[in-house]
Design a protein around this motif. Sequence first.
Motif, PDB file in Angstrom:
ATOM      1  N   SER A 184      -3.192  -7.973   0.807  1.00  6.11           N
ATOM      2  CA  SER A 184      -4.586  -7.862   1.254  1.00  6.11           C
ATOM      3  C   SER A 184      -5.018  -6.407   1.330  1.00  6.11           C
ATOM      4  CB  SER A 184      -4.751  -8.517   2.627  1.00  6.11           C
ATOM      5  OG  SER A 184      -4.495  -9.893   2.564  1.00  6.11           O
ATOM      6  N   TYR A 185      -4.164  -5.561   1.875  1.00  2.19           N
ATOM      7  CA  TYR A 185      -4.501  -4.141   1.998  1.00  2.19           C
ATOM      8  C   TYR A 185      -4.699  -3.490   0.639  1.00  2.19           C
ATOM      9  CZ  TYR A 185      -3.149  -4.150   6.973  1.00  2.19           C
ATOM     10  OH  TYR A 185      -3.057  -4.377   8.314  1.00  2.19           O
ATOM     11  N   MET A 186      -3.841  -3.816  -0.312  1.00  2.00           N
ATOM     12  CA  MET A 186      -3.804  -3.068  -1.558  1.00  2.00           C
ATOM     13  C   MET A 186      -4.685  -3.641  -2.652  1.00  2.00           C
ATOM     14  SD  MET A 186       0.145  -1.808  -1.753  1.00  2.00           S
ATOM     15  CE  MET A 186      -0.321  -0.480  -2.864  1.00  2.00           C
ATOM     16  N   THR A 187      -4.931  -4.939  -2.626  1.00  2.00           N
ATOM     17  CA  THR A 187      -5.680  -5.559  -3.718  1.00  2.00           C
ATOM     18  C   THR A 187      -6.830  -6.456  -3.259  1.00  2.00           C
ATOM     19  OG1 THR A 187      -4.337  -7.579  -3.840  1.00  2.00           O
ATOM     20  CG2 THR A 187      -3.516  -5.647  -5.031  1.00  2.00           C
ATOM     21  N   GLY A 188      -6.901  -6.739  -1.966  1.00  2.00           N
ATOM     22  CA  GLY A 188      -7.914  -7.673  -1.486  1.00  2.00           C
ATOM     23  C   GLY A 188      -7.532  -9.122  -1.681  1.00  2.00           C
ATOM     24  N   ARG A 189      -6.315  -9.375  -2.184  1.00  2.00           N
ATOM     25  CA  ARG A 189      -5.844 -10.755  -2.390  1.00  2.00           C
ATOM     26  C   ARG A 189      -4.960 -11.154  -1.216  1.00  2.00           C
ATOM     27  NH1 ARG A 189      -3.516 -10.853  -8.428  1.00  2.00           N
ATOM     28  NH2 ARG A 189      -2.568 -12.737  -7.549  1.00  2.00           N
ATOM     29  N   ASP A 190      -5.352 -12.224  -0.539  1.00  2.00           N
ATOM     30  CA  ASP A 190      -4.723 -12.610   0.722  1.00  2.00           C
ATOM     31  C   ASP A 190      -3.501 -13.491   0.484  1.00  2.00           C
ATOM     32  OD1 ASP A 190      -4.072 -13.394   3.266  1.00  2.00           O
ATOM     33  OD2 ASP A 190      -6.087 -14.020   3.843  1.00  2.00           O
ATOM     34  N   ARG A 193      -3.378 -16.926   2.062  1.00  2.00           N
ATOM     35  CA  ARG A 193      -4.234 -17.955   1.491  1.00  2.00           C
ATOM     36  C   ARG A 193      -3.793 -18.266   0.056  1.00  2.00           C
ATOM     37  NH1 ARG A 193      -8.534 -18.874   4.437  1.00  2.00           N
ATOM     38  NH2 ARG A 193      -9.981 -19.319   2.748  1.00  2.00           N
ATOM     39  N   GLY A 194      -2.530 -17.965  -0.227  1.00  2.00           N
ATOM     40  CA  GLY A 194      -1.942 -18.355  -1.503  1.00  2.00           C
ATOM     41  C   GLY A 194      -2.227 -17.448  -2.666  1.00  2.00           C
ATOM     42  N   ASP A 195      -2.727 -16.223  -2.414  1.00  2.00           N
ATOM     43  CA  ASP A 195      -3.179 -15.388  -3.523  1.00  2.00           C
ATOM     44  C   ASP A 195      -2.447 -14.043  -3.571  1.00  2.00           C
ATOM     45  OD1 ASP A 195      -4.733 -15.045  -5.783  1.00  2.00           O
ATOM     46  OD2 ASP A 195      -6.389 -14.108  -4.698  1.00  2.00           O
ATOM     47  N   CYS A 196      -1.156 -14.044  -3.264  1.00  2.00           N
ATOM     48  CA  CYS A 196      -0.385 -12.807  -3.197  1.00  2.00           C
ATOM     49  C   CYS A 196      -0.263 -12.140  -4.572  1.00  2.00           C
ATOM     50  CB  CYS A 196       1.011 -13.098  -2.650  1.00  2.00           C
ATOM     51  SG  CYS A 196       2.018 -11.622  -2.454  1.00  2.00           S
ATOM     52  N   ALA A 197      -0.517 -10.832  -4.609  1.00  2.00           N
ATOM     53  CA  ALA A 197      -0.384 -10.064  -5.854  1.00  2.00           C
ATOM     54  C   ALA A 197       1.026  -9.486  -6.015  1.00  2.00           C
ATOM     55  CB  ALA A 197      -1.404  -8.928  -5.872  1.00  2.00           C
ATOM     56  N   GLN A 198       1.908  -9.746  -5.070  1.00  2.00           N
ATOM     57  CA  GLN A 198       3.300  -9.289  -5.064  1.00  2.00           C
ATOM     58  C   GLN A 198       3.442  -7.765  -5.186  1.00  2.00           C
ATOM     59  OE1 GLN A 198       5.791 -11.538  -7.775  1.00  2.00           O
ATOM     60  NE2 GLN A 198       5.870 -13.229  -6.316  1.00  2.00           N
ATOM     61  N   PRO A 199       2.708  -7.000  -4.371  1.00  2.00           N
ATOM     62  CA  PRO A 199       2.897  -5.541  -4.414  1.00  2.00           C
ATOM     63  C   PRO A 199       4.275  -5.113  -3.924  1.00  2.00           C
ATOM     64  CG  PRO A 199       1.480  -6.152  -2.579  1.00  2.00           C
ATOM     65  CD  PRO A 199       1.657  -7.386  -3.414  1.00  2.00           C
ATOM     66  N   CYS A 200       5.014  -6.024  -3.277  1.00  2.00           N
ATOM     67  CA  CYS A 200       6.379  -5.701  -2.861  1.00  2.00           C
ATOM     68  C   CYS A 200       7.297  -5.523  -4.063  1.00  2.00           C
ATOM     69  CB  CYS A 200       6.927  -6.794  -1.937  1.00  2.00           C
ATOM     70  SG  CYS A 200       6.869  -8.460  -2.639  1.00  2.00           S
ATOM     71  N   ARG A 201       6.880  -5.970  -5.237  1.00  2.00           N
ATOM     72  CA  ARG A 201       7.694  -5.821  -6.442  1.00  2.00           C
ATOM     73  C   ARG A 201       7.328  -4.570  -7.248  1.00  2.00           C
ATOM     74  NH1 ARG A 201      11.280  -9.379  -4.540  1.00  2.00           N
ATOM     75  NH2 ARG A 201      10.442 -11.472  -4.346  1.00  2.00           N
ATOM     76  N   TRP A 202       6.304  -3.835  -6.809  1.00  2.00           N
ATOM     77  CA  TRP A 202       5.845  -2.686  -7.586  1.00  2.00           C
ATOM     78  C   TRP A 202       6.729  -1.460  -7.336  1.00  2.00           C
ATOM     79  CZ3 TRP A 202      -0.074  -2.988  -6.082  1.00  2.00           C
ATOM     80  CH2 TRP A 202      -0.578  -4.207  -6.546  1.00  2.00           C
ATOM     81  N   LYS A 203       6.651  -0.525  -8.273  1.00  2.00           N
ATOM     82  CA  LYS A 203       7.396   0.731  -8.165  1.00  2.00           C
ATOM     83  C   LYS A 203       6.513   1.780  -7.486  1.00  2.00           C
ATOM     84  CE  LYS A 203       8.266   2.971 -11.984  1.00  2.00           C
ATOM     85  NZ  LYS A 203       8.901   3.329 -13.270  1.00  2.00           N
ATOM     86  N   TYR A 204       7.077   2.486  -6.495  1.00  2.00           N
ATOM     87  CA  TYR A 204       6.304   3.435  -5.708  1.00  2.00           C
ATOM     88  C   TYR A 204       6.852   4.853  -5.827  1.00  2.00           C
ATOM     89  CZ  TYR A 204       4.023  -0.557  -3.566  1.00  2.00           C
ATOM     90  OH  TYR A 204       3.299  -1.694  -3.368  1.00  2.00           O
ATOM     91  N   HIS A 205       5.921   5.812  -5.720  1.00  2.00           N
ATOM     92  CA  HIS A 205       6.267   7.232  -5.642  1.00  2.00           C
ATOM     93  C   HIS A 205       5.551   7.837  -4.434  1.00  2.00           C
ATOM     94  CE1 HIS A 205       8.219   7.528  -9.601  1.00  2.00           C
ATOM     95  NE2 HIS A 205       7.278   6.716 -10.039  1.00  2.00           N
ATOM     96  N   LEU A 206       6.020   8.993  -4.002  1.00  2.00           N
ATOM     97  CA  LEU A 206       5.428   9.678  -2.861  1.00  2.00           C
ATOM     98  C   LEU A 206       4.565  10.834  -3.349  1.00  2.00           C
ATOM     99  CD1 LEU A 206       5.420  10.163   0.247  1.00  2.00           C
ATOM    100  CD2 LEU A 206       7.389  11.662  -0.113  1.00  2.00           C
TER     101      LEU A 206
END
Length: 406
Positions: A184-190, A193-206
Amino acid sequence: MNDHKYEVLSPAGDLECLKAAVSFGADAVYLAGTQFGMRTASKNFTKEQLAEGIDFAHKHGARVHITCNVLPRSSELSELPGFLQTAQELGADAFIIADLGVLEMAKKYAPKVELHASTQTGIVNYATANVLFGMGVKRVVLARELSIAEIKEIRRNTPPELEIETFVHGSMCVSFSGRCLISSYMTGRDANRGDCAQPCRWKYHLYEENRDGQYFPVEQDDTGTYLYNSRDLCMIDHLPELLEAGVKSLKIEGRAKSAYYTSVVTNAYAGAVRAYERDPEGYVLPQWAHDEVEKVSHREYNTGFFFGTQPGQQTGFGGYIRNYDVVAMCESGGENESIITQRNKFLVGDTLDVLPPGEPSYEISVLGLKNESGEAVDSAPHAMERLTLISDRHVKTGSFLRKKRS
């Protein structure tokens, strides 16, 4: 319905997955209609598909559990009675519910359908389980964060009529029992409510605010870091511990996965559970069942929280482990000649791994192929082309044919 002591509960994102799950040994399937389910990425079921799916499952002795586990806003509640009534009329066996308001509405509008409390309810103790039982819940789907010792404690302190269900296989996430706000924070997909964009699988940098355009890996690795990327759950080696703790239903995650994935994992767990039912004291996990879960795409496996340890994150790699490719599906089996539909390329002379419904896999040699005109070919030029397969062993209708990656 079947009379198995323990239930293998499989995901069904669409009608093809439902039929595959039932054919490969599921005692029950869980799915969603086009409303109120927690997986918008799945195709889900129209009213007509739901009717067909329930009919197919019941004819083959399997139950159908309908997910009604979103947290609905007030503006959506007016549509809920009709959805619940329709599901009951079509023969649904259970609702999986996370919201107490929805629970009360289900009791009113679909009183013949069993009530199961979703893992999103966050059930971590026997007090909550007993309250839910008093509200009419037949089964609790426990929070994923519990250990086997904690499950035993809940079983000891709840009525025997209250069934316990736990997840045993599939994707995990960094949230608590599926309640997460990162998407929800990163994409607006809740995600709730069944609409997860799976940002936990993305690659991150600082990034540092005064060094515009420069990034720094969180670990000293130029490939970046997968901060939240959970390993996959796999309890195929530990079913006796779960069943002896009092678990009734073993739930496989994956309503967004393919029919092949559903078939393989269902087949493995059903084979293992049936072996345990036949001889609990002398039980040994069938080697083929252990091997099967390595033949689907998966992240690195772990045993979750069941043994009191943290499952941890796979920070160095965000993709899947893929050891096999599905190359064909058998439409009509035969002793040495079968009609197949090619999914991926393979050649005459290849050795293929065959997964038949409800049985261990085995290998065949491809002795020849013929196209629809009866001409001998080395391989089909296009996916989904129908071929006649000539092999050294019988291939059962409904089997998947796989090729190991080199």
